[in-house]
Each structure stands twice: as structure tokens, then as C-alpha cells.
Design a protein around this motif. Structure first.
Motif, short mmCIF file in Angstrom:
data_model
loop_
_atom_site.label_atom_id
_atom_site.label_comp_id
_atom_site.label_asym_id
_atom_site.label_seq_id
_atom_site.Cartn_x
_atom_site.Cartn_y
_atom_site.Cartn_z
N GLU A 226 0.80 -1.22 0.00
CA GLU A 226 0.00 0.00 0.00
C GLU A 226 0.83 1.27 0.00
O GLU A 226 0.39 2.31 -0.52
CB GLU A 226 -0.95 0.01 1.21
N ARG A 227 2.04 1.22 0.59
CA ARG A 227 2.86 2.43 0.68
C ARG A 227 4.32 2.11 0.34
O ARG A 227 5.19 2.12 1.23
CB ARG A 227 2.76 3.05 2.08
N ALA A 234 7.99 0.47 -5.80
CA ALA A 234 6.70 0.56 -6.49
C ALA A 234 6.74 -0.18 -7.82
O ALA A 234 5.82 -0.92 -8.18
CB ALA A 234 6.32 2.02 -6.70
N ASP A 239 2.49 -3.23 -8.31
CA ASP A 239 1.10 -2.89 -8.00
C ASP A 239 0.85 -1.39 -8.03
O ASP A 239 -0.22 -0.93 -7.68
CB ASP A 239 0.69 -3.46 -6.63
N HIS A 240 1.85 -0.62 -8.43
CA HIS A 240 1.71 0.83 -8.58
C HIS A 240 2.29 1.28 -9.92
O HIS A 240 3.28 0.71 -10.40
CB HIS A 240 2.46 1.58 -7.47
N ASN A 241 1.69 2.28 -10.49
CA ASN A 241 2.30 3.01 -11.59
C ASN A 241 3.17 4.11 -11.00
O ASN A 241 2.80 4.75 -10.01
CB ASN A 241 1.23 3.67 -12.46
N ALA A 281 3.31 7.55 -7.02
CA ALA A 281 2.83 6.21 -7.36
C ALA A 281 1.31 6.19 -7.33
O ALA A 281 0.69 6.79 -6.43
CB ALA A 281 3.38 5.18 -6.38
N VAL A 282 0.71 5.51 -8.30
CA VAL A 282 -0.75 5.39 -8.40
C VAL A 282 -1.10 3.91 -8.41
O VAL A 282 -0.57 3.14 -9.24
CB VAL A 282 -1.28 6.07 -9.67
N ARG A 283 -1.97 3.49 -7.50
CA ARG A 283 -2.38 2.08 -7.42
C ARG A 283 -3.00 1.60 -8.73
O ARG A 283 -3.94 2.21 -9.25
CB ARG A 283 -3.39 1.90 -6.30
N THR A 284 -2.50 0.50 -9.27
CA THR A 284 -3.02 -0.03 -10.54
C THR A 284 -4.46 -0.51 -10.43
O THR A 284 -5.23 -0.40 -11.38
CB THR A 284 -2.15 -1.19 -11.04
N ASP A 353 -5.34 7.41 -3.68
CA ASP A 353 -4.70 6.29 -4.37
C ASP A 353 -3.42 6.71 -5.07
O ASP A 353 -2.84 5.93 -5.84
CB ASP A 353 -5.67 5.66 -5.36
N ALA A 354 -2.96 7.94 -4.82
CA ALA A 354 -1.69 8.42 -5.36
C ALA A 354 -0.85 8.94 -4.19
O ALA A 354 -1.34 9.72 -3.37
CB ALA A 354 -1.92 9.54 -6.38
#
Length: 362
Positions: A226-227, A234, A239-241, A281-284, A353-354
């Protein structure tokens, strides 16, 4: 079984000639925890494991197991046991003698060591194969024998070097469940080297993500997911862009990131000084397709690839200053749309989510 040992790695480096394989890392592994050292090939995770085991000397720093500095102790005196990637079973010995080998070297009587070896094989549900030789076993069975041989010395910490890498995908899933169950039942410290993000997430209480001989992040799986602490984490966890640009100030708990010739994006966190490099980072799995593009929380992208994964669909898009941006959506949501490769699609996400990413050198 003996008690579990905590492991304290204090400013440890491993240098081979002009190459620094491990670069001044510090890490505390709590007693009785399952720790996974995770990272790509050459990141220093196996060198770190081998220094804990005593199979590699420490160039700089100290390693403690419990209260004891073990830098100068041989492997057999450390209270650790190591399970090697190759399993390293003796082909000419039956399973009893393979498992009992260290007790033979320690001078234990034949009856005692064979009884203890059979107990360990029973723990691994391998007692029915006690008189067989390794070549007569499957890969999963050989792994259980290697585990029994490592555990027979009652170690305070078990060190595992990519123990599942030789197994087929179905067996890997089954064996990692057995490893987790075994660790919980024994209560000892496990340190497990892997390059598989899925394996680390499934097994670990503590994941240590490494890159270029340094620790990028050490945290529980949920925090890693998550973080992520850095852009490397990331990207590596997948799991993150990651969107890279320059800081453009911030307010109300949101940092602003600017990409030349493209949009400005917002993310939760503290902005660095204006015009300094910044990663967010943005969650996919939180990216939405369709709807109006929210300022700072979305953009219009061109679909470059679509992968059907059963319950989910992975959609990859490119935009101005952004490439390989991923959205993971449910199969139901995907098949309710008519998105195809080459289409322009709006992409949106919520502010929560970013996140702003740190930098290892900061």
C-alpha cells in the motif's frame, strides 16, 4: 525445539575486490518472524543470507544472533541452519542418513541419530520413504528432506536460499503454504531469499526489498503493497504506476508534480522544493476507465495492450510524458466496455490512491 533468535545486521558491507555486493545495510529481524529478502538478481540478498550463515565473511559491520556477535564464528557454532537452493542431498545415502549427517559429524551414536532423523522425517510426513535415496523422490519430497536435515540441529534461525525455485508452479504454491505452517509450528526465525514478489507477499511477516546492495524498504507485506517507499519498490512490486516529473508546489496535504508538455498530477504527501525531481505512485487496481478526467487525478491515454487474466484484465496505456501506465479492472467491468488497443480512454483515480515516493539517497 530451541528458542528463536533475533537477527541484528548493523552497517554490514560485503566487498569483492572493487565490487560492493552489499552496501552498509542495517536490519533488525525479530525473533520468531518469517523474513523474506526480495529483489532482482545481483541485488545482494544471497550475499546477505550467506553472511548471516557464516558462509561469507563480513567486510564491514556486525551481525548479531540474539545477544551474540557472530562475525568470527563458524557456521556450525552460530545456531543457524541453511537450506541450499540445490538441496545438496547425498545421492548414495538413504533419507535417514541424509537427515542425520550433521549428527554423525557431531559424534552422536547411531541409534540416537537415526531415531532423531526419523522424528524429523515424520514431521515432514516423509517417514514412509526413510529407506529411499534422493533420486527416487520428487522435487517436493527432496525439499522436505532438505528441510528435515536443516532442522535436525535445532537451529534458532533457518536460512533458505530460494528453496522453491526448482519446483513447478503448482507445487510452489503448495510448498509455500507448508513452509508457512512449519515456521508457525516451530516458532523459529526464518530468513528466506526469493526474487518472487508473490512468494514474499504470501510468506513473510517482514519483506526486505533490496536493490544494488542496499535496502530500499523493510516493512510488513501490507505496507510494502500500500505504501511503497521508493520508485524502485513501487515498480518492482508491480502494484503501482510510477509517474516521474518535477515538483510544482503543493497544498492541503497534496503535492503537485509537473511533466513538461503534459499534465500536472496531485499525490498525497509533502512536496519537495519547486522544480526538484519528484516521483509519485498510483495504485493499478484503483485506476478507473471512463468518465471525465479529474484535474490532477487522471489523464487521457492510448491503449497499447490488453491482457485477460480471468478475474481481472490488465490494460496498459500511454499518454503525454507517460508510458506503460497500467489499470487492473474486473473482468465484469472490462466486458461492459468496448475498449480496444489503439483507443483513447479517460483514466481516473482518487487522491488517496496516489502517494509521493521517497528517494533512497534522501
Amino acid at each position: 525445539m530451541t528458542k528463536a533468535a533475533s537477527i541484528d545486521i548493523a552497517s554490514v558491507s560485503k566487498i569483492y575486490g572493487k565490487t560492493t555486493a552489499v552496501d552498509s545495510i542495517s536490519l533488525k529481524i525479530p525473533a520468531g518472524s518469517y523474513c523474506c529478502l526480495l529483489g532482482p538478481s545481483g541485488c545482494g540478498k544471497t550475499s546477505t543470507l550467506r553472511m548471516i550463515a557464516g558462509h561469507e565473511s563480513i567486510s564491514v559491520g556486525d551481525i548479531r544472533l540474539g545477544p551474540t556477535v557472530v562475525n568470527d564464528l563458524p557456521p556450525a557454532k552460530r545456531g543457524t541452519a541453511m537450506m541450499f537452493q540445490s538441496y545438496a542431498l547425498f545421492p548414495h545415502l538413504d533419507l535417514i542418513d541424509n537427515v542425520a549427517f550433521s549428527l554423525t559429524m557431531a559424534g552422536m551414536t547411531k541409534n540416537e541419530r537415526r531415531a532423531k532423523a526419523l522424528d524429523m522425517l515424520t514431521l515432514m510426513q516423509m517417514e514412509a520413504y526413510a529407506d529411499r535415496r534422493p533420486a527416487q523422490l520428487s522435487g517436493g519430497q527432496q525439499q522436505r528432506v532438505a528441510l528435515a536435515r536443516a532442522l535436525i540441529t535445532d537451529p534458532e534461525a533457518l536460512l533458505l536460499d530460494e528453496p522453491l525455485s526448482a519446483l513447478d508452479p503448482f507445487l510452489k504454491v503448495r510448498m509455500r503454504a507448508e513452509l508457512k505452517k512449519l515456521q508457525k509450528s516451530l516458532g523459529i526465525t526464518f530468513v528466506h531469499v526469493t526474487h518472487s514478489q508473490e512468494e514474499a507477499m504470501a510468506l513473510a511477516d517482514l519483506i526486505v526489498v533490496m536493490s544494488d546492495g542496499r535496502i530500499e524498504q523493510a516493512a510488513p507485506p501490507r505496507e510494502i503493497f500500500e505504501r511503497p517507499a521508493t520508485a524502485f519498490v513501487a515498480r518492482f512490486m508491480g502494484d503501482h504506476n510510477v509517474i516521474s516529473g518535477r515538483s510544482a508546489g503543493g497544498a492541503d496535504g497534496l503535492a503537485q508534480l509537473s511533466i513538461p508538455g503534459a499534465s500536472t498530477f496531485a499525490a498525497m504527501g509533502t512536496a519537495s522544493a519547486d522544480n526538484q525531481p519528484l516521483d509519485i505512485a498510483v495504485r493499478t487496481d484503483r485506476v478507473r476507465l471512463g468518465g471525465p478526467v479529474t484535474k490532477g487525478l487522471g489523464f487521457t491515454g492510448i491503449v497499447s495492450n490488453i491482457e485477460y487474466r480471468g478475474a481481472t484484465v490488465k490494460i496498459t496505456c500511454d499518454g503525454a510524458g507517460i508510458s506503460d501506465f497500467t489499470a487492473i479492472i474486473s473482468d465484469k467491468a472490462f466486458f461492459a466496455t468496448t475498449v480496444s488497443v489503439g483507443d483513447a480512454v479517460p483514466l481516473n483515480w482518487d487522491a488517496g490512491d496516489a502517494i509521493v515516493l521517497g528517494r533512497l539517497d534522501a
